[in-house]
Design a protein around this motif. Structure first.
Motif, PDB file in Angstrom:
ATOM      1  N   ARG A  33     -21.351   5.772  87.216  1.00 50.45           N
ATOM      2  CA  ARG A  33     -22.802   6.766  87.532  1.00 50.45           C
ATOM      3  C   ARG A  33     -23.752   6.207  85.766  1.00 50.45           C
ATOM      4  NH1 ARG A  33     -22.687  11.412  89.837  1.00 50.45           N
ATOM      5  NH2 ARG A  33     -20.778  12.496  90.731  1.00 50.45           N
ATOM      6  N   ASP A  34     -24.495   5.350  86.654  1.00 45.21           N
ATOM      7  CA  ASP A  34     -25.130   4.774  85.274  1.00 45.21           C
ATOM      8  C   ASP A  34     -26.793   5.333  85.201  1.00 45.21           C
ATOM      9  OD1 ASP A  34     -26.384   3.088  83.339  1.00 45.21           O
ATOM     10  OD2 ASP A  34     -26.299   1.121  84.341  1.00 45.21           O
ATOM     11  N   TYR A  35     -26.722   5.672  83.888  1.00 52.80           N
ATOM     12  CA  TYR A  35     -27.461   6.545  83.900  1.00 52.80           C
ATOM     13  C   TYR A  35     -28.257   6.021  82.486  1.00 52.80           C
ATOM     14  CZ  TYR A  35     -26.301   9.586  87.415  1.00 52.80           C
ATOM     15  OH  TYR A  35     -25.566   9.656  88.456  1.00 52.80           O
ATOM     16  N   SER A  36     -28.249   4.716  82.167  1.00 55.71           N
ATOM     17  CA  SER A  36     -28.792   4.222  80.641  1.00 55.71           C
ATOM     18  C   SER A  36     -30.327   3.933  81.191  1.00 55.71           C
ATOM     19  CB  SER A  36     -28.053   2.930  80.315  1.00 55.71           C
ATOM     20  OG  SER A  36     -27.988   1.297  81.830  1.00 55.71           O
ATOM     21  N   ALA A  37     -30.790   3.788  80.188  1.00 54.29           N
ATOM     22  CA  ALA A  37     -32.199   3.174  80.430  1.00 54.29           C
ATOM     23  C   ALA A  37     -32.501   1.472  80.587  1.00 54.29           C
ATOM     24  CB  ALA A  37     -32.921   3.811  78.637  1.00 54.29           C
ATOM     25  N   GLY A  38     -31.210   0.823  80.078  1.00 52.35           N
ATOM     26  CA  GLY A  38     -31.317  -0.534  80.255  1.00 52.35           C
ATOM     27  C   GLY A  38     -32.342  -1.513  79.224  1.00 52.35           C
ATOM     28  N   ASN A  39     -32.284  -1.107  78.063  1.00 53.09           N
ATOM     29  CA  ASN A  39     -33.231  -0.662  76.704  1.00 53.09           C
ATOM     30  C   ASN A  39     -31.707  -1.789  76.181  1.00 53.09           C
ATOM     31  OD1 ASN A  39     -34.375  -1.510  73.829  1.00 53.09           O
ATOM     32  ND2 ASN A  39     -34.931   0.457  74.032  1.00 53.09           N
ATOM     33  N   GLU A  40     -31.868  -2.916  75.724  1.00 48.75           N
ATOM     34  CA  GLU A  40     -30.857  -3.882  74.952  1.00 48.75           C
ATOM     35  C   GLU A  40     -31.274  -3.470  73.288  1.00 48.75           C
ATOM     36  OE1 GLU A  40     -34.986  -6.154  75.503  1.00 48.75           O
ATOM     37  OE2 GLU A  40     -34.045  -5.089  77.566  1.00 48.75           O
ATOM     38  N   TYR A  41     -32.084  -2.743  72.808  1.00 51.14           N
ATOM     39  CA  TYR A  41     -31.848  -2.375  71.585  1.00 51.14           C
ATOM     40  C   TYR A  41     -31.493  -0.910  71.211  1.00 51.14           C
ATOM     41  CZ  TYR A  41     -36.127  -5.768  71.626  1.00 51.14           C
ATOM     42  OH  TYR A  41     -36.455  -6.970  71.347  1.00 51.14           O
ATOM     43  N   LEU A  42     -30.988   0.256  72.299  1.00 54.99           N
ATOM     44  CA  LEU A  42     -30.719   1.218  72.385  1.00 54.99           C
ATOM     45  C   LEU A  42     -28.870   0.510  72.425  1.00 54.99           C
ATOM     46  CD1 LEU A  42     -32.758   3.604  73.713  1.00 54.99           C
ATOM     47  CD2 LEU A  42     -32.256   3.313  71.622  1.00 54.99           C
ATOM     48  N   ASP A  43     -27.558   1.078  71.646  1.00 53.87           N
ATOM     49  CA  ASP A  43     -26.400   0.912  71.994  1.00 53.87           C
ATOM     50  C   ASP A  43     -26.140   2.086  73.186  1.00 53.87           C
ATOM     51  OD1 ASP A  43     -25.705  -0.213  70.123  1.00 53.87           O
ATOM     52  OD2 ASP A  43     -25.716   1.653  68.563  1.00 53.87           O
ATOM     53  N   THR A  44     -25.757   1.156  73.938  1.00 52.80           N
ATOM     54  CA  THR A  44     -24.691   1.478  75.765  1.00 52.80           C
ATOM     55  C   THR A  44     -23.817   2.109  74.932  1.00 52.80           C
ATOM     56  OG1 THR A  44     -26.677   0.039  76.732  1.00 52.80           O
ATOM     57  CG2 THR A  44     -24.539   0.950  77.835  1.00 52.80           C
ATOM     58  N   TYR A  45     -22.637   3.490  76.323  1.00 51.00           N
ATOM     59  CA  TYR A  45     -21.130   4.209  75.760  1.00 51.00           C
ATOM     60  C   TYR A  45     -21.196   4.351  76.859  1.00 51.00           C
ATOM     61  CZ  TYR A  45     -21.941   5.046  70.773  1.00 51.00           C
ATOM     62  OH  TYR A  45     -21.009   4.449  69.036  1.00 51.00           O
ATOM     63  N   PHE A  46     -19.996   4.401  76.986  1.00 55.40           N
ATOM     64  CA  PHE A  46     -19.844   4.956  78.638  1.00 55.40           C
ATOM     65  C   PHE A  46     -18.765   6.200  78.261  1.00 55.40           C
ATOM     66  CE2 PHE A  46     -16.489   1.578  76.837  1.00 55.40           C
ATOM     67  CZ  PHE A  46     -15.342   2.581  77.019  1.00 55.40           C
ATOM     68  N   ILE A  47     -18.212   6.983  79.478  1.00 50.37           N
ATOM     69  CA  ILE A  47     -17.351   8.489  78.887  1.00 50.37           C
ATOM     70  C   ILE A  47     -16.446   8.229  80.180  1.00 50.37           C
ATOM     71  CG2 ILE A  47     -17.322  10.083  79.314  1.00 50.37           C
ATOM     72  CD1 ILE A  47     -20.032  10.614  77.864  1.00 50.37           C
ATOM     73  N   GLU A  48     -15.027   7.665  80.406  1.00 47.12           N
ATOM     74  CA  GLU A  48     -13.953   7.958  81.400  1.00 47.12           C
ATOM     75  C   GLU A  48     -13.606   9.351  81.458  1.00 47.12           C
ATOM     76  OE1 GLU A  48     -11.230   4.916  82.504  1.00 47.12           O
ATOM     77  OE2 GLU A  48     -11.606   4.630  80.052  1.00 47.12           O
ATOM     78  N   TYR A  49     -13.995  10.182  82.014  1.00 41.95           N
ATOM     79  CA  TYR A  49     -13.311  10.952  83.550  1.00 41.95           C
ATOM     80  C   TYR A  49     -13.138  10.574  84.503  1.00 41.95           C
ATOM     81  CZ  TYR A  49     -18.314  11.524  84.946  1.00 41.95           C
ATOM     82  OH  TYR A  49     -19.345  11.418  86.243  1.00 41.95           O
ATOM     83  N   GLY A 105     -11.723  14.953  91.827  1.00 43.50           N
ATOM     84  CA  GLY A 105     -10.875  14.317  91.884  1.00 43.50           C
ATOM     85  C   GLY A 105     -10.745  12.427  92.488  1.00 43.50           C
ATOM     86  N   GLN A 106     -11.342  11.942  91.563  1.00 37.54           N
ATOM     87  CA  GLN A 106     -11.770  10.529  91.363  1.00 37.54           C
ATOM     88  C   GLN A 106     -12.059  10.130  90.018  1.00 37.54           C
ATOM     89  OE1 GLN A 106     -14.993   9.529  93.729  1.00 37.54           O
ATOM     90  NE2 GLN A 106     -14.534   6.565  93.207  1.00 37.54           N
ATOM     91  N   ARG A 107     -11.378   8.921  89.694  1.00 35.56           N
ATOM     92  CA  ARG A 107     -11.827   8.414  88.259  1.00 35.56           C
ATOM     93  C   ARG A 107     -13.476   7.835  88.172  1.00 35.56           C
ATOM     94  NH1 ARG A 107      -9.305   8.169  84.272  1.00 35.56           N
ATOM     95  NH2 ARG A 107      -9.016   6.312  82.258  1.00 35.56           N
ATOM     96  N   GLN A 108     -14.328   8.414  87.147  1.00 37.30           N
ATOM     97  CA  GLN A 108     -15.878   8.536  86.786  1.00 37.30           C
ATOM     98  C   GLN A 108     -15.779   8.182  85.782  1.00 37.30           C
ATOM     99  OE1 GLN A 108     -17.800  11.161  88.224  1.00 37.30           O
ATOM    100  NE2 GLN A 108     -16.783  11.711  90.097  1.00 37.30           N
ATOM    101  N   MET A 109     -16.917   6.787  85.736  1.00 40.80           N
ATOM    102  CA  MET A 109     -17.180   7.248  84.449  1.00 40.80           C
ATOM    103  C   MET A 109     -18.675   6.735  83.854  1.00 40.80           C
ATOM    104  SD  MET A 109     -16.915   2.534  82.859  1.00 40.80           S
ATOM    105  CE  MET A 109     -15.781   2.997  82.207  1.00 40.80           C
ATOM    106  N   LEU A 110     -19.621   7.498  83.343  1.00 38.72           N
ATOM    107  CA  LEU A 110     -21.080   7.955  82.840  1.00 38.72           C
ATOM    108  C   LEU A 110     -21.320   6.556  81.914  1.00 38.72           C
ATOM    109  CD1 LEU A 110     -23.337   9.474  82.946  1.00 38.72           C
ATOM    110  CD2 LEU A 110     -22.486  10.069  81.046  1.00 38.72           C
TER     111      LEU A 110
END
Length: 185
Positions: free
Chosen positions: A135-151, A155-160
């Motif tokens: 689930r990619d809800y990032s701004a696509g801005n290279e000047y901001l740090d991009t994080y991910f959350i695993e959860y 019933g499915q493995r997801q990554m935000l």
């Protein structure tokens, strides 16, 4: 102590958006040419109605370009990250008019939250398998740090994937310091 933070990030337009915009303009131009030629044919066949055909087809062509403009504006996307205590909500705002809740995560249930550039903690991000729903809800801005959350959800493995501010990272860390990894450059 209750926590409430809202942050808005504007999604950067990418090549895919440019291709859609060019395709939209080409489709509107093609439809306008078809409508204009249809108007010419009908006015030559029914001269007594030429004024009516001219007015109707002019309105139709204007309508085509108006709809193209409305569709183009819908390419403008912003994500709002909302933290209420341990809950992280992500809303998608399209054309500054409509809002849709994309996901909601309780950070207490997250397995890992880390920066994609954090080589100590990003192996699950870099080596994720095909079963993980992204689930990619990032701004696509290279000047901001991009994080991910695993959860796990539904019933499915997801990554935000998102681009939170330091305030959001600090707030989420308070509720799950074991999973939330703060990244220092």
């Amino acid at each position: 102590m209750d926590v409430f933070i809202e942050e808005l990030v504007r999604k950067k337009r990418d090549r895919k958006d440019l291709v859609k915009a060019v395709g939209l303009a080409c489709a509107a131009a093609l439809l306008s040419v078809v409508l204009f030629n249809t108007m010419l044919i009908l006015t030559s066949l029914y001269i007594e109605f030429s004024g009516l055909f001219g007015s109707v087809f002019t309105l139709l062509i204007a309508g085509v370009w108006f709809m193209a403009y409305k569709i183009y504006n819908s390419f403008s996307v912003e994500y709002e990250y909302i933290v209420i205590n341990s809950s992280l909500d992500v809303d998608k705002i399209m054309a500054k008019r409509s809002r849709k809740r994309m996901t909601s995560i309780d950070i207490k249930n997250a397995e890992l939250m880390a920066c994609v550039d954090d080589n100590e903690n990003n192996s699950s991000y870099k080596h994720r398998n095909a079963n993980v729903k992204i689930r990619d809800y990032s701004a696509g801005n290279e000047y901001l740090d991009t994080y991910f959350i695993e959860y796990n959800a539904e019933g499915q493995r997801q990554m935000l994937i998102f681009q939170p501010t330091q305030r959001i990272i600090d707030a989420l860390w308070k509720f799950n310091p074991k999973a939330v990894k703060k990244y220092v450059h």
